[in-house]
Design a protein around this motif. Structure first.
Motif: not given
Length: 92
Positions: A12, A22, A24, A32, A34, A50, A52, A57, A66
């Protein structure tokens, strides 16, 4: 190591030039994009990463992690691989 221990990865990190915003944090209905993606794949993976460029996030699930940026993603894949071949015990 489990034979089915595959890390789910959601990429992402795009700039969303064509989309305009965006992705995300963009909403589709009350979730969202995501969140919709996570919902679709989380039953197939024990852990999801994830990747990004966004610091916006905020996923609060213990099996979802993330990474900001490509270098961090590569490092995390390396660590995940070492853990799964039994080189070291999981610290998290």
């Amino acid at each position: 190591m489990s034979e089915n221990n595959i890390l789910g990865v959601i990429l992402a990190g795009g700039k969303s030039k064509r989309f305009g915003n965006d992705k995300t944090i963009a909403k589709l209905g009350n979730k969202t994009l995501l969140d919709h993606t996570i919902e679709k794949i989380e039953k197939n993976f024990n852990e999801i990463l994830i990747v990004s460029n966004s610091e916006k996030i905020d996923i609060k699930k213990k099996n979802i992690f993330t990474a900001i940026g490509l270098i961090v993603f590569i490092l995390l894949l390396f660590v995940f691989t070492l853990y799964n071949v039994g080189v070291f015990e999981r610290a998290i």
